[in-house]
Design an enzyme around this catalytic site. Structure first.
Site, PDB file in Angstrom:
ATOM      1  N   ALA A  33       0.761  -0.895  -0.331  1.00 35.17           N
ATOM      2  CA  ALA A  33      -0.040   0.120   0.018  1.00 35.17           C
ATOM      3  C   ALA A  33       1.369   1.317   0.113  1.00 35.17           C
ATOM      4  CB  ALA A  33      -0.994   0.202   1.209  1.00 35.17           C
ATOM      5  N   TYR A  35       4.228   1.454  -0.833  1.00 31.84           N
ATOM      6  CA  TYR A  35       4.776   1.577  -2.766  1.00 31.84           C
ATOM      7  C   TYR A  35       3.958   2.037  -3.621  1.00 31.84           C
ATOM      8  CZ  TYR A  35       6.637  -0.150  -7.125  1.00 31.84           C
ATOM      9  OH  TYR A  35       6.874  -0.040  -8.306  1.00 31.84           O
ATOM     10  N   ASP A  36       2.519   1.450  -3.486  1.00 26.77           N
ATOM     11  CA  ASP A  36       1.392   2.558  -4.480  1.00 26.77           C
ATOM     12  C   ASP A  36       0.880   3.461  -4.271  1.00 26.77           C
ATOM     13  OD1 ASP A  36       0.647  -0.747  -5.639  1.00 26.77           O
ATOM     14  OD2 ASP A  36      -1.042  -0.841  -4.574  1.00 26.77           O
ATOM     15  N   SER A  81      -1.182  -5.418 -16.844  1.00 23.91           N
ATOM     16  CA  SER A  81      -0.627  -5.658 -15.357  1.00 23.91           C
ATOM     17  C   SER A  81      -2.494  -5.637 -15.020  1.00 23.91           C
ATOM     18  CB  SER A  81      -0.628  -4.318 -14.505  1.00 23.91           C
ATOM     19  OG  SER A  81      -0.531  -4.414 -13.007  1.00 23.91           O
ATOM     20  N   LEU A  82      -2.873  -5.175 -14.148  1.00 28.00           N
ATOM     21  CA  LEU A  82      -4.022  -4.212 -13.510  1.00 28.00           C
ATOM     22  C   LEU A  82      -4.394  -3.075 -13.498  1.00 28.00           C
ATOM     23  CD1 LEU A  82      -5.922  -7.451 -12.134  1.00 28.00           C
ATOM     24  CD2 LEU A  82      -6.511  -6.653 -14.718  1.00 28.00           C
ATOM     25  N   GLU A 113     -13.891 -12.604  -8.832  1.00 27.09           N
ATOM     26  CA  GLU A 113     -12.990 -13.221  -8.338  1.00 27.09           C
ATOM     27  C   GLU A 113     -11.446 -13.080  -7.330  1.00 27.09           C
ATOM     28  OE1 GLU A 113      -9.925 -14.257 -11.839  1.00 27.09           O
ATOM     29  OE2 GLU A 113     -12.378 -14.416 -12.753  1.00 27.09           O
ATOM     30  N   LYS A 115      -7.944 -11.707  -5.308  1.00 30.56           N
ATOM     31  CA  LYS A 115      -6.931 -11.147  -5.985  1.00 30.56           C
ATOM     32  C   LYS A 115      -6.101 -12.180  -5.144  1.00 30.56           C
ATOM     33  CE  LYS A 115      -4.439  -7.481  -7.970  1.00 30.56           C
ATOM     34  NZ  LYS A 115      -3.472  -7.641  -7.567  1.00 30.56           N
ATOM     35  N   ASP A 117      -2.744 -13.347  -3.254  1.00 23.30           N
ATOM     36  CA  ASP A 117      -1.577 -12.322  -3.478  1.00 23.30           C
ATOM     37  C   ASP A 117      -0.418 -13.099  -3.944  1.00 23.30           C
ATOM     38  OD1 ASP A 117       0.077 -10.263  -2.742  1.00 23.30           O
ATOM     39  OD2 ASP A 117      -0.559  -9.934  -0.804  1.00 23.30           O
ATOM     40  N   ARG A 136       6.429 -13.151 -14.534  1.00 19.35           N
ATOM     41  CA  ARG A 136       5.807 -11.803 -15.130  1.00 19.35           C
ATOM     42  C   ARG A 136       6.688 -11.077 -15.834  1.00 19.35           C
ATOM     43  NH1 ARG A 136       1.400  -7.317 -13.568  1.00 19.35           N
ATOM     44  NH2 ARG A 136       3.475  -7.447 -12.172  1.00 19.35           N
ATOM     45  N   TYR A 225      -6.193 -18.695 -13.525  1.00 18.00           N
ATOM     46  CA  TYR A 225      -6.988 -17.307 -13.552  1.00 18.00           C
ATOM     47  C   TYR A 225      -7.021 -16.680 -15.303  1.00 18.00           C
ATOM     48  CZ  TYR A 225      -4.015 -14.308 -12.691  1.00 18.00           C
ATOM     49  OH  TYR A 225      -2.315 -14.037 -12.607  1.00 18.00           O
ATOM     50  N   LYS A 293     -13.520  -9.224 -14.116  1.00 16.99           N
ATOM     51  CA  LYS A 293     -13.786  -8.992 -15.332  1.00 16.99           C
ATOM     52  C   LYS A 293     -14.846  -9.138 -16.587  1.00 16.99           C
ATOM     53  CE  LYS A 293      -9.420 -11.978 -14.388  1.00 16.99           C
ATOM     54  NZ  LYS A 293      -9.074 -13.381 -14.355  1.00 16.99           N
ATOM     55  N   LYS A 317      -8.352  -2.611  -4.746  1.00 15.65           N
ATOM     56  CA  LYS A 317      -7.935  -3.350  -4.262  1.00 15.65           C
ATOM     57  C   LYS A 317      -8.602  -3.127  -2.752  1.00 15.65           C
ATOM     58  CE  LYS A 317      -4.066  -3.601  -5.362  1.00 15.65           C
ATOM     59  NZ  LYS A 317      -2.512  -3.830  -4.769  1.00 15.65           N
ATOM     60  N   CYS A 411       8.149  -2.378  37.375  1.00 17.45           N
ATOM     61  CA  CYS A 411       6.514  -1.853  36.978  1.00 17.45           C
ATOM     62  C   CYS A 411       6.541  -0.810  36.751  1.00 17.45           C
ATOM     63  CB  CYS A 411       6.165  -2.842  38.128  1.00 17.45           C
ATOM     64  SG  CYS A 411       3.934  -2.528  37.555  1.00 17.45           S
ATOM     65  N   CYS A 414       3.682   0.137  39.673  1.00 22.84           N
ATOM     66  CA  CYS A 414       3.868  -0.807  40.854  1.00 22.84           C
ATOM     67  C   CYS A 414       5.441  -0.232  41.529  1.00 22.84           C
ATOM     68  CB  CYS A 414       3.001  -1.897  41.591  1.00 22.84           C
ATOM     69  SG  CYS A 414       3.413  -3.013  40.933  1.00 22.84           S
ATOM     70  N   CYS A 429       5.598  -8.690  35.842  1.00 27.73           N
ATOM     71  CA  CYS A 429       5.752  -8.098  37.514  1.00 27.73           C
ATOM     72  C   CYS A 429       5.633  -8.657  38.740  1.00 27.73           C
ATOM     73  CB  CYS A 429       4.277  -6.478  37.963  1.00 27.73           C
ATOM     74  SG  CYS A 429       4.051  -6.291  39.092  1.00 27.73           S
ATOM     75  N   CYS A 434      -0.406  -6.079  42.545  1.00 25.52           N
ATOM     76  CA  CYS A 434       0.007  -4.355  41.444  1.00 25.52           C
ATOM     77  C   CYS A 434      -1.219  -4.185  41.042  1.00 25.52           C
ATOM     78  CB  CYS A 434       0.662  -4.832  40.179  1.00 25.52           C
ATOM     79  SG  CYS A 434       1.234  -4.144  39.160  1.00 25.52           S
TER      80      CYS A 434
HETATM   81  S1  IVH Z   1      -5.760 -11.177 -14.272  1.00 25.73           S
HETATM   82  C1  IVH Z   1      -4.492  -8.901 -18.083  1.00 25.73           C
HETATM   83  N1  IVH Z   1      -7.206 -12.565 -12.034  1.00 25.73           N
HETATM   84  O1  IVH Z   1      -3.123  -9.526  -9.488  1.00 25.73           O
HETATM   85  C2  IVH Z   1      -5.580  -9.506 -16.388  1.00 25.73           C
HETATM   86  N2  IVH Z   1      -4.969 -11.507 -12.206  1.00 25.73           N
HETATM   87  O2  IVH Z   1      -2.198  -6.696  -9.969  1.00 25.73           O
HETATM   88  C3  IVH Z   1      -4.158  -9.771 -16.033  1.00 25.73           C
HETATM   89  N3  IVH Z   1      -3.763 -11.806  -9.215  1.00 25.73           N
HETATM   90  O3  IVH Z   1      -0.422  -9.520 -12.591  1.00 25.73           O
HETATM   91  C4  IVH Z   1      -4.322 -10.526 -14.383  1.00 25.73           C
HETATM   92  N4  IVH Z   1      -5.070 -12.789  -8.840  1.00 25.73           N
HETATM   93  O4  IVH Z   1      -0.500 -11.586 -10.605  1.00 25.73           O
HETATM   94  C5  IVH Z   1      -5.731 -11.883 -13.081  1.00 25.73           C
HETATM   95  N5  IVH Z   1      -7.716 -13.850 -10.159  1.00 25.73           N
HETATM   96  C6  IVH Z   1      -7.109 -12.692 -10.638  1.00 25.73           C
HETATM   97  C7  IVH Z   1      -5.557 -12.344 -10.755  1.00 25.73           C
HETATM   98  C8  IVH Z   1      -4.515 -11.649 -10.745  1.00 25.73           C
HETATM   99  C9  IVH Z   1      -4.356 -12.813  -8.474  1.00 25.73           C
HETATM  100  C10 IVH Z   1      -2.316 -11.169  -9.325  1.00 25.73           C
HETATM  101  C11 IVH Z   1      -1.736 -11.059 -11.028  1.00 25.73           C
HETATM  102  C12 IVH Z   1      -1.783  -9.816 -11.673  1.00 25.73           C
HETATM  103  C13 IVH Z   1      -1.461  -8.381 -10.863  1.00 25.73           C
HETATM  104  C14 IVH Z   1      -1.958  -7.642 -11.261  1.00 25.73           C
END
Ligand code: IVH
Length: 680
Positions: A33, A35-36, A81-82, A113, A115, A117, A136, A225, A293, A317, A411, A414, A429, A434
């Protein structure tokens, strides 16, 4: 350089450092978080000051460059990525954009679905055979980790059926399930290895081993996935939706998230995404969000992708469970057993949806192991209902750190000495008087899992202590409305309800009283076991350690603790007072279906009885509601004398005039509670 340019350069340098740690060393310095937040800040800066943007900005790249450990692999189809959203409103806005993009007002069909980690993985199958697996990397070029992925137990090596055609890539996430992660760290601890901060790091570290036999020892899993068809085949060209694809992958033997659902329309999609937020801790793996999706491939094709991410998918997120913040100082709190727990006072920070300003540091050894010092930047974690904790400190190059923190020697409440006992990491303690311990003991006694006295929380207890109205739990039962009503903030009405609540608690079952007394190691399970077996607190206090330990769910540690509790005259006096003041401390006995012919009676068995081991004989007495102490006293009901009896027990029985029975009388004793003949 302008301020903005300098700021941008600084952010880029920080991000580069974190990228290296995250992707290169699999050892992130800060939570995702944070980093983001850095990337978002840079992106914002590049938008408001376009002149500071550079082509190689991390805002334009996905992931990391590849390492020298593994051969590079160019992805046939880039691994994107997403884009992220952070709340339902933003998610709804995304759905609206999608509808606009498709020029429709019709409700759409979505897949929702977890996500996971973990680590994105692309596994190439050629004519059904696992041929290559790649990380990746930067999305275009990844690393060849085939040998390692082949060791993951749930990855199929051979596919049969519709997927055994041409070149296909199954994409998904390599991860460690929560259980497996806990077991792995347990093993690392045992073997003196480095513990992993979280399942994602552990998975990444395990996968990126040069030696695949090391990877094989880590309980990694793969969840699929996505399917990329590299060479066209007629069967796969017939796939028109994500849901069909997931079904196909499932049938081919891949693990597919069982929680993934197809949702019709925006409202259902939003509701399902919230379901994940509510159930995140019930899932077997850690998730950091929900992926939504579009289900239809035709619609996906019409929307297309940007250079970074598809327009047809989005990650929602979830509130991050780890954040960094500044550690202001370390203090120590005293619990009801006297345990001194160090905790961090923090600059308030929003974690997992609530503001955290205090976090536990567990004990002295943990503070030392984590080397957290006042003034440090630290990572705080709050997951579900658990108490927030400080995970580790974040190194800040160029910043001078404070001095290591020292555990106080006295302590804070006390001023009695704080001591560590034996090999334990905990500090206590030593003063049983106490005030902090007393406050916590009484609060615990009244708490929901114990006597459940409504309206008697920590603050109220403190008030009663301060006013000198109570010193001990027993004093609660002597309180009257008049003296309570005189206290600040407690009128006649609340005073009456408090007295009523206290009075009602007199009939709480024994198991709750046992919990409330705070006997070390006696939790609700052991308390229930003890209460049901012995039925009355005085019987428990008089039981021997062996009798206690013989119970299911009790065992030697709890038995020793109960026995030592019972041996303390102060504890006995407290219990006697509770009884005088009308607290029942009894419970219906249900452990045995046999008639309790020996209820409350102590039967000493010495020597061997035909057909009974020592334990069997004791258990038989206990099953009849009796106790079977190891020594003879004037409270002994009778002594059963078997083969080769202990002389001292027999002699003592003779001295005290306790009836002695022959082994042949044992069965009768159990059946009837009495005997027809005694030994001369
Ligand atoms: S779809 C083009 N589905 O999240 C779509 N990604 O932040 C590609 N991830 O690189 C990703 N669960 O490593 C997809 N159910 C899920 C996922 C998922 C985890 C990860 C994945 C992706 C990253 C993007």
């Amino acid at each position: 350089m302008s301020d903005a340019a300098a700021h941008a350069a600084d952010l880029r340098a920080q991000i580069a450092r974190h990228n290296e740690a995250y992707y290169g060393a699999d050892d992130p310095l800060i939570p995702d978080a944070d980093y983001d937040a850095l990337v978002a800040e840079l992106r914002e800066l590049e938008v408001t000051h376009p002149e500071v943007a550079v082509p190689e900005s991390p805002t334009r790249r996905v992931g990391a460059s590849t390492s020298v450990l593994f051969a590079p692999v160019e992805h046939a189809v880039p691994m994107l990525s997403l884009d992220n959203v952070f709340d339902l409103e933003e998610l709804a806005a995304w759905a609206e954009r999608v509808q606009r993009g498709l020029e429709t007002t019709d409700e759409l069909t979505y897949s929702v679905e977890p996500k996971i980690d973990g680590l994105a993985m692309s596994i190439l199958y050629v004519d059904g055979e696992l041929t290559r697996a790649a990380t990746r990397g930067d999305g275009r070029v990844g690393e060849d980790v085939t040998a390692n992925v082949l060791t993951i137990a749930n990855v199929p090596h051979l596919l049969v059926g519709p997927l055994a055609v041409g070149r296909i890539e199954v994409r998904g996430e390599v991860f460690l399930a929560k259980d497996d992660f806990a077991r792995l760290n347990e093993r690392q601890r045992r073997e003196g290895g480095k513990e992993f901060a979280n399942p994602r790091n552990a998975a990444a570290g395990s996968l990126r081993q040069k030696d695949p036999t090391l990877t094989a020892q880590r309980p990694l899993s793969f969840l699929a996935y996505q399917l990329e068809v590299v060479t066209d085949t007629s069967t796969l060209a017939a796939l028109t939706s994500h849901t069909d694809t997931l079904d196909l992958l499932r049938h081919a033997g891949f693990l597919v998230a069982p929680e993934a659902t197809r949702e019709e329309g925006r409202t259902a999609m939003l509701a399902r995404s919230s379901w994940f937020e509510d159930h995140r801790h019930d899932l077997p793996y850690e998730i950091d969000g929900v992926v939504i999706k579009l289900d239809s491939f035709a619609q996906r094709a019409r929307l297309g992708t940007t250079s970074r991410a598809p327009r047809w998918a989005i990650a929602r997120k979830l509130p991050p469970e780890e954040r960094t913040t500044r550690l202001l100082r370390i203090e120590v709190s005293i619990g009801r057993t006297g345990r001194a727990t160090p905790f961090a006072v923090l600059e308030p920070v929003l974690v997992a949806g609530s503001t955290v300003s205090l976090a536990t540091l567990h004990n002295e050894d943990q503070v030392a192991a984590k080397d957290v010092r006042p003034g440090d930047l630290v990572v705080v974690r709050k997951a579900g209902d658990v108490i927030p904790e400080v995970v580790h400190h974040v190194s800040e190059p160029g910043r001078r750190r404070g001095r290591p923190w020292r555990f106080p020697t006295v302590c804070p409440v006390c001023a009695a000495p704080l001591e560590r006992v034996g090999e334990e990491s905990d500090t206590y303690c030593v003063n049983p008087q106490c005030p902090a311990q007393r406050l916590q003991q009484i609060t615990h006694f009244a708490s929901r899992g114990a006597l459940d006295i409504e309206g008697l929380g920590e603050q109220r207890v403190q008030q009663l202590l301060d006013a000198g109205l109570i010193e001990d739990v027993a004093d609660l039962y002597a309180l009257d409305v008049a003296s309570l009503a005189a206290l600040d903030g407690l009128g006649e009405l609340s005073a009456t309800s408090l007295v009523t609540a206290i009075a009602t608690s007199r009939t709480q079952p024994l198991s709750r009283v046992l919990v409330g007394l705070g006997i070390r190691h006696v939790g609700p399970v052991a308390a229930r076991e003890l209460a049901r077996h012995f039925g009355d607190i005085t019987v428990i206090l008089d039981a021997t350690e062996e009798e206690l330990a013989a119970l299911d769910g009790v065992g030697p540690v709890i038995a020793a603790s109960v026995a030592s509790y019972a041996a303390d005259p102060e504890h006995r006096a407290r219990i006697a007072r509770l009884r005088e003041l009308g607290v029942a401390m009894t419970e219906e006995r249900v452990s045995s279906t046999l008639t309790p012919t020996l209820a409350g009676r102590a039967v000493v068995v010495t020597g061997t009885l035909a057909g009974y081991s020592r334990e069997d004989a004791e258990a038989a007495v206990l099953a009849r509601g009796g106790t079977s102490p190891g020594s003879v006293s004037k409270k002994t009901y009778c002594v059963v004398v078997g083969e080769s009896p202990g002389a001292s027990k027999v002699n003592k029985a003779v001295d005290l005039g306790i009836p002695r029975l022959g082994a042949d009388q044992f069965e009768e004793l159990l059946e009837t509670g009495t005997w027809s003949t005694t030994l001369p």
